[in-house]
Design a protein around this motif. Sequence first.
Motif, mmCIF file in Angstrom:
data_model
loop_
_atom_site.group_PDB
_atom_site.id
_atom_site.type_symbol
_atom_site.label_atom_id
_atom_site.label_comp_id
_atom_site.label_asym_id
_atom_site.label_seq_id
_atom_site.Cartn_x
_atom_site.Cartn_y
_atom_site.Cartn_z
ATOM 1 N N GLY A 1 0.789 -1.222 0.000
ATOM 2 C CA GLY A 1 0.000 0.000 0.000
ATOM 3 C C GLY A 1 0.820 1.269 0.000
ATOM 4 O O GLY A 1 2.025 1.279 0.270
ATOM 5 N N ARG A 2 0.143 2.355 -0.277
ATOM 6 C CA ARG A 2 0.788 3.668 -0.390
ATOM 7 C C ARG A 2 1.383 4.128 0.937
ATOM 8 O O ARG A 2 2.447 4.741 0.963
ATOM 9 N N ASN A 3 0.715 3.823 2.051
ATOM 10 C CA ASN A 3 1.217 4.263 3.353
ATOM 11 C C ASN A 3 2.591 3.684 3.654
ATOM 12 O O ASN A 3 3.479 4.375 4.153
ATOM 13 N N ALA A 4 2.770 2.388 3.366
ATOM 14 C CA ALA A 4 4.048 1.734 3.650
ATOM 15 C C ALA A 4 5.169 2.315 2.794
ATOM 16 O O ALA A 4 6.285 2.540 3.282
ATOM 17 N N VAL A 5 4.890 2.556 1.520
ATOM 18 C CA VAL A 5 5.905 3.122 0.629
ATOM 19 C C VAL A 5 6.295 4.528 1.085
ATOM 20 O O VAL A 5 7.483 4.877 1.142
ATOM 21 N N LEU A 6 5.286 5.336 1.423
ATOM 22 C CA LEU A 6 5.565 6.701 1.880
ATOM 23 C C LEU A 6 6.332 6.693 3.202
ATOM 24 O O LEU A 6 7.230 7.512 3.413
ATOM 25 N N ALA A 7 5.979 5.764 4.099
ATOM 26 C CA ALA A 7 6.677 5.688 5.387
ATOM 27 C C ALA A 7 8.142 5.327 5.199
ATOM 28 O O ALA A 7 9.023 5.860 5.881
ATOM 29 N N SER A 8 8.426 4.414 4.268
ATOM 30 C CA SER A 8 9.808 4.026 3.990
ATOM 31 C C SER A 8 10.606 5.203 3.422
ATOM 32 O O SER A 8 11.738 5.467 3.840
ATOM 33 N N LYS A 9 10.008 5.915 2.472
ATOM 34 C CA LYS A 9 10.686 7.074 1.894
ATOM 35 C C LYS A 9 10.859 8.189 2.927
ATOM 36 O O LYS A 9 11.841 8.933 2.896
ATOM 37 N N ARG A 10 9.903 8.278 3.841
ATOM 38 C CA ARG A 10 9.957 9.333 4.847
ATOM 39 C C ARG A 10 11.153 9.159 5.768
ATOM 40 O O ARG A 10 11.764 10.139 6.209
ATOM 41 N N VAL A 11 11.510 7.911 6.069
ATOM 42 C CA VAL A 11 12.661 7.654 6.940
ATOM 43 C C VAL A 11 13.933 8.207 6.303
ATOM 44 O O VAL A 11 14.737 8.879 6.954
ATOM 45 N N VAL A 12 14.117 7.932 5.021
ATOM 46 C CA VAL A 12 15.302 8.430 4.312
ATOM 47 C C VAL A 12 15.252 9.948 4.195
ATOM 48 O O VAL A 12 16.269 10.641 4.383
ATOM 49 N N ARG A 13 14.072 10.470 3.912
ATOM 50 C CA ARG A 13 13.948 11.923 3.773
ATOM 51 C C ARG A 13 14.256 12.642 5.087
ATOM 52 O O ARG A 13 14.904 13.690 5.098
ATOM 53 N N PRO B 1 0.946 6.900 6.923
ATOM 54 C CA PRO B 1 2.131 7.188 6.094
ATOM 55 C C PRO B 1 3.291 7.731 6.905
ATOM 56 O O PRO B 1 4.413 7.768 6.417
ATOM 57 N N TRP B 2 3.039 8.174 8.135
ATOM 58 C CA TRP B 2 4.114 8.733 8.970
ATOM 59 C C TRP B 2 4.577 7.765 10.054
ATOM 60 O O TRP B 2 5.284 8.155 10.970
ATOM 61 N N VAL B 3 4.183 6.504 9.979
ATOM 62 C CA VAL B 3 4.626 5.532 10.979
ATOM 63 C C VAL B 3 6.126 5.302 10.829
ATOM 64 O O VAL B 3 6.669 5.311 9.719
ATOM 65 N N GLY B 4 6.821 5.119 11.940
ATOM 66 C CA GLY B 4 8.271 4.936 11.916
ATOM 67 C C GLY B 4 8.660 3.480 11.822
ATOM 68 O O GLY B 4 7.807 2.576 11.875
ATOM 69 N N PRO B 5 9.951 3.192 11.670
ATOM 70 C CA PRO B 5 10.419 1.802 11.608
ATOM 71 C C PRO B 5 10.200 1.088 12.934
ATOM 72 O O PRO B 5 10.021 1.716 13.985
ATOM 73 N N ALA B 6 10.215 -0.230 12.874
ATOM 74 C CA ALA B 6 10.153 -1.019 14.104
ATOM 75 C C ALA B 6 11.377 -0.698 14.956
ATOM 76 O O ALA B 6 12.435 -0.342 14.435
ATOM 77 N N HIS B 7 11.227 -0.805 16.261
ATOM 78 C CA HIS B 7 12.349 -0.513 17.144
ATOM 79 C C HIS B 7 12.739 -1.767 17.908
ATOM 80 O O HIS B 7 11.942 -2.688 18.088
ATOM 81 N N GLU B 8 13.988 -1.790 18.337
ATOM 82 C CA GLU B 8 14.467 -2.936 19.098
ATOM 83 C C GLU B 8 13.890 -2.878 20.503
ATOM 84 O O GLU B 8 13.830 -1.827 21.129
ATOM 85 N N ALA B 9 13.444 -4.043 20.993
ATOM 86 C CA ALA B 9 12.819 -4.121 22.308
ATOM 87 C C ALA B 9 13.151 -5.463 22.922
ATOM 88 O O ALA B 9 13.569 -6.405 22.233
ATOM 89 N N GLU B 10 12.966 -5.555 24.218
ATOM 90 C CA GLU B 10 13.170 -6.816 24.905
ATOM 91 C C GLU B 10 12.153 -7.833 24.406
ATOM 92 O O GLU B 10 10.998 -7.502 24.146
ATOM 93 N N ALA B 11 12.592 -9.077 24.288
ATOM 94 C CA ALA B 11 11.712 -10.115 23.756
ATOM 95 C C ALA B 11 10.468 -10.296 24.598
ATOM 96 O O ALA B 11 9.412 -10.679 24.101
ATOM 97 N N ALA B 12 10.568 -10.026 25.893
ATOM 98 C CA ALA B 12 9.432 -10.254 26.780
ATOM 99 C C ALA B 12 8.482 -9.061 26.839
ATOM 100 O O ALA B 12 7.442 -9.135 27.487
ATOM 101 N N ASP B 13 8.857 -7.955 26.189
ATOM 102 C CA ASP B 13 7.997 -6.774 26.251
ATOM 103 C C ASP B 13 6.673 -7.048 25.568
ATOM 104 O O ASP B 13 6.628 -7.597 24.462
ATOM 105 N N ALA B 14 5.601 -6.657 26.207
ATOM 106 C CA ALA B 14 4.271 -6.807 25.620
ATOM 107 C C ALA B 14 3.888 -5.502 24.946
ATOM 108 O O ALA B 14 4.205 -4.426 25.435
ATOM 109 N N VAL B 15 3.202 -5.615 23.833
ATOM 110 C CA VAL B 15 2.714 -4.437 23.136
ATOM 111 C C VAL B 15 1.299 -4.159 23.602
ATOM 112 O O VAL B 15 0.412 -4.975 23.389
ATOM 113 N N PRO B 16 1.065 -3.035 24.273
ATOM 114 C CA PRO B 16 -0.276 -2.760 24.781
ATOM 115 C C PRO B 16 -1.251 -2.444 23.661
ATOM 116 O O PRO B 16 -0.859 -2.102 22.555
ATOM 117 N N GLY B 17 -2.503 -2.532 23.927
ATOM 118 C CA GLY B 17 -3.526 -2.207 22.939
ATOM 119 C C GLY B 17 -4.561 -1.266 23.542
ATOM 120 O O GLY B 17 -4.555 -0.980 24.719
#
Length: 398
Positions: A105-117, A326-342
């Motif tokens: 999708g367009r959001n993923a492509v724009l997000a990838s380009k945004r990191v470089v930009r 489209p402005w979401v950032g890259p995944a970040h490194e985290a502890e394996a046991a960290d839970a992602v809240p919702g």
Amino acid sequence: MDDPSWYGAFRLIDMIGSASILLASAFCLAGWMLGRYAVVAAPLVLAFAAVPHALDGYTSAPVWWLWAAAGAVLAAVVAGQSWREVRAVRAVARSSATGLSITVGRNAVLASKRVVRRGRIKALVMVVAACAGWVVAFSVLPSELGRTYEEMGQESSSGMFAAAAAAFSILAVAVLASLSWQVFAMSRAGRSRVWEIPAGVELAPPWPFEDKATGLVSVQETTSAGCICLPEFRRSFPDADSHFLDEEGVYASDYCPGHGIDRINEFSAHEFAARAGTSWLWDERSDAPERARPDARRLLLYGYAGRAFTGIPVRERAGLIDASFPWVGPAHEAEAADAVPGWDSAQRPASGVLDVIDLRPAGYAGSAFRYRHGRAWFEAPQIGASESDQYDRRGCPS
């Protein structure tokens, strides 16, 4: 550190020397804040201090050069590790390629380009700040040339401006080096690949809330015979952007012969469980089904290239792979046991239940509640629930 900062009349090399001491002292205190940029910045900071000390004949010059060389060796070791990592990622990408293709999708492509930009903008800001700092430093310098250490009040304004300018110059080099390596790694690993990575491998999405859309039908599915989802959606939202619909899909109509409530309730328990991953089965306020086995949970990343670029978190929706924004950032490194809240989950309706289907045999950690006049709801069992709170294999409450 030599004291006083200079002897006799103030010279250009004295400005550089005092700036190098200020910069080195600041780096010792706050260099850890630079993160990965510190690996590139450290030998440059030390070399910046070594040069004026060597030219002015200070006995401490060999020590500065020794530490600068140690920093350069460390940077070379890290670069070698990064090179081996990129090669490993490239090898895995080639060996595990499925040969399948999917629309990104367009959001993923724009997000990838945004990191470089953003990296380019950051480097440009550093260069502009460095140039401004050097201009100010050399503008102040003529008023200080020829003055003694005592006459200057033991302070050099040009030295402080030069220290700031050198800091921005070194940061610009570090940012450009990091950006160049990131672009190189992305090109080697495959900029357009979508990776499916098991959850809990020390990577987590930057957005701390899970985004699992339910109740949606892709625009491609609305072309099936008898489907009224798209016309019904257009009737409710006549000004909806067609491009947005292609990426997001439309909410399924409750009265659609192919995606409506009657169709959902026509499925046998086995047929429903086999289709549990289908978005339109579920109420739009319901959580999406969660996989029971941790190793069955996957994190989808677009453009993953190792630590150089951890990839844009994406998800499957409406027949394609896309990021939430489209402005979401890259995944970040985290502890394996960290839970992602919702987000706090909505409560399912208490009445009108048609039946309950145990989805555990299908690999999901919970049950589906089908309703006579609504779409299904997914509910995971509460931790510590008693056996009497569970459901029998026929899918009915015990």
